[in-house]
Write an enzyme that holds these catalytic residues in place. Structure first.
Site, PDB file in Angstrom:
ATOM      1  N   LYS A 160       0.810  -1.214   0.000  1.00 49.14           N
ATOM      2  CA  LYS A 160       0.000   0.000   0.000  1.00 49.14           C
ATOM      3  C   LYS A 160       0.854   1.280   0.000  1.00 49.14           C
ATOM      4  O   LYS A 160       2.057   1.238   0.262  1.00 49.14           O
ATOM      5  CB  LYS A 160      -0.916  -0.009   1.222  1.00 49.14           C
ATOM      6  CG  LYS A 160      -1.941  -1.141   1.209  1.00 49.14           C
ATOM      7  CD  LYS A 160      -2.786  -1.057   2.449  1.00 49.14           C
ATOM      8  CE  LYS A 160      -3.799  -2.170   2.532  1.00 49.14           C
ATOM      9  NZ  LYS A 160      -4.614  -2.046   3.748  1.00 49.14           N
ATOM     10  N   ARG A 211      -1.513 -14.606   4.021  1.00 44.34           N
ATOM     11  CA  ARG A 211      -2.272 -14.005   5.132  1.00 44.34           C
ATOM     12  C   ARG A 211      -1.553 -14.193   6.459  1.00 44.34           C
ATOM     13  O   ARG A 211      -1.540 -13.301   7.303  1.00 44.34           O
ATOM     14  CB  ARG A 211      -3.687 -14.574   5.186  1.00 44.34           C
ATOM     15  CG  ARG A 211      -4.548 -14.057   4.021  1.00 44.34           C
ATOM     16  CD  ARG A 211      -5.975 -14.523   4.105  1.00 44.34           C
ATOM     17  NE  ARG A 211      -6.674 -14.008   5.266  1.00 44.34           N
ATOM     18  CZ  ARG A 211      -7.198 -12.784   5.367  1.00 44.34           C
ATOM     19  NH1 ARG A 211      -7.082 -11.921   4.378  1.00 44.34           N
ATOM     20  NH2 ARG A 211      -7.839 -12.407   6.460  1.00 44.34           N
ATOM     21  N   THR A 265      -5.015  -7.444  10.831  1.00 41.34           N
ATOM     22  CA  THR A 265      -5.266  -6.175  10.149  1.00 41.34           C
ATOM     23  C   THR A 265      -4.682  -4.984  10.900  1.00 41.34           C
ATOM     24  O   THR A 265      -4.065  -4.114  10.306  1.00 41.34           O
ATOM     25  CB  THR A 265      -6.787  -5.976   9.958  1.00 41.34           C
ATOM     26  OG1 THR A 265      -7.288  -7.062   9.193  1.00 41.34           O
ATOM     27  CG2 THR A 265      -7.094  -4.673   9.252  1.00 41.34           C
ATOM     28  N   ARG A 280       2.695  -6.637   8.996  1.00 41.26           N
ATOM     29  CA  ARG A 280       1.953  -5.506   9.560  1.00 41.26           C
ATOM     30  C   ARG A 280       2.509  -5.085  10.917  1.00 41.26           C
ATOM     31  O   ARG A 280       2.511  -3.896  11.235  1.00 41.26           O
ATOM     32  CB  ARG A 280       0.470  -5.836   9.649  1.00 41.26           C
ATOM     33  CG  ARG A 280      -0.183  -5.843   8.271  1.00 41.26           C
ATOM     34  CD  ARG A 280      -1.641  -6.178   8.337  1.00 41.26           C
ATOM     35  NE  ARG A 280      -2.285  -6.042   7.037  1.00 41.26           N
ATOM     36  CZ  ARG A 280      -3.336  -6.743   6.678  1.00 41.26           C
ATOM     37  NH1 ARG A 280      -3.879  -7.622   7.515  1.00 41.26           N
ATOM     38  NH2 ARG A 280      -3.866  -6.563   5.483  1.00 41.26           N
ATOM     39  N   ASN A 301      -1.790  -0.131   6.983  1.00 40.21           N
ATOM     40  CA  ASN A 301      -1.210  -1.348   7.555  1.00 40.21           C
ATOM     41  C   ASN A 301      -0.269  -2.063   6.587  1.00 40.21           C
ATOM     42  O   ASN A 301      -0.071  -3.262   6.665  1.00 40.21           O
ATOM     43  CB  ASN A 301      -2.310  -2.277   8.061  1.00 40.21           C
ATOM     44  CG  ASN A 301      -3.283  -2.693   6.979  1.00 40.21           C
ATOM     45  OD1 ASN A 301      -3.086  -2.417   5.804  1.00 40.21           O
ATOM     46  ND2 ASN A 301      -4.336  -3.369   7.381  1.00 40.21           N
ATOM     47  N   HIS A 316      -1.979  -5.536   1.640  1.00 37.43           N
ATOM     48  CA  HIS A 316      -3.301  -6.152   1.521  1.00 37.43           C
ATOM     49  C   HIS A 316      -3.114  -7.636   1.255  1.00 37.43           C
ATOM     50  O   HIS A 316      -2.198  -8.033   0.527  1.00 37.43           O
ATOM     51  CB  HIS A 316      -4.081  -5.528   0.363  1.00 37.43           C
ATOM     52  CG  HIS A 316      -5.342  -6.256   0.042  1.00 37.43           C
ATOM     53  ND1 HIS A 316      -6.488  -6.114   0.788  1.00 37.43           N
ATOM     54  CD2 HIS A 316      -5.638  -7.153  -0.936  1.00 37.43           C
ATOM     55  CE1 HIS A 316      -7.437  -6.879   0.276  1.00 37.43           C
ATOM     56  NE2 HIS A 316      -6.945  -7.524  -0.771  1.00 37.43           N
TER      57      HIS A 316
END
Length: 126
Positions: free
Chosen positions: A8, A83, A89, A103, A113, A116
């Site tokens: 991000k 993940r 998150t 993260r 964070n 994605h």
């Protein structure tokens, strides 16, 4: 298996090299990558399942605010593995529950964070 990943705007300019290094070290093959500035339409497709959340508009505004790196990752059980590497998150939660997650290391808050991670096959394909 393949999955979609996004570095991000908060992390892309500062941490992309470290993030890509960790992706490769985790055993992923980067099948495709492209620097992008997400349009609102594309961001809404990525985050469409969150449209009922109160923070949805802020998420869309943030992910369209600067350049990101879109990636297609390939590896054994890629969706779950990615993940797991990404972590919870909220980076504050990640620092307690998954200290070595991306993260926990690079995220600032629940929106900024760093990365994605698609939650399932359908989202990854979309």
């Amino acid at each position: 298996e393949r999955t979609f990943a996004l570095i991000k705007p908060d992390a892309y300019p500062r941490y992309r090299k470290q993030l890509i290094k960790q992706i490769i070290e985790k055993g992923f093959t980067i099948v495709a990558q492209e620097e992008v500035r997400l349009t609102t339409d594309v961001a809404e497709k990525i985050y469409g399942d969150m449209s009922s959340f109160p923070v949805y508009d802020r998420i869309i505004e943030f992910v369209t605010s600067g350049h990101s790196l879109a990636l297609v990752l390939e590896g054994a059980d890629a969706i779950a593995t990615w993940r797991n590497l990404v972590g919870p998150t909220n980076p504050k939660t990640a620092k307690f529950e998954a200290r070595n997650s991306l993260r926990a290391k690079y995220g600032l808050d629940a929106q900024k964070n760093a990365v994605h991670a698609s939650k399932d096959h359908q989202e990854a394909k979309r």
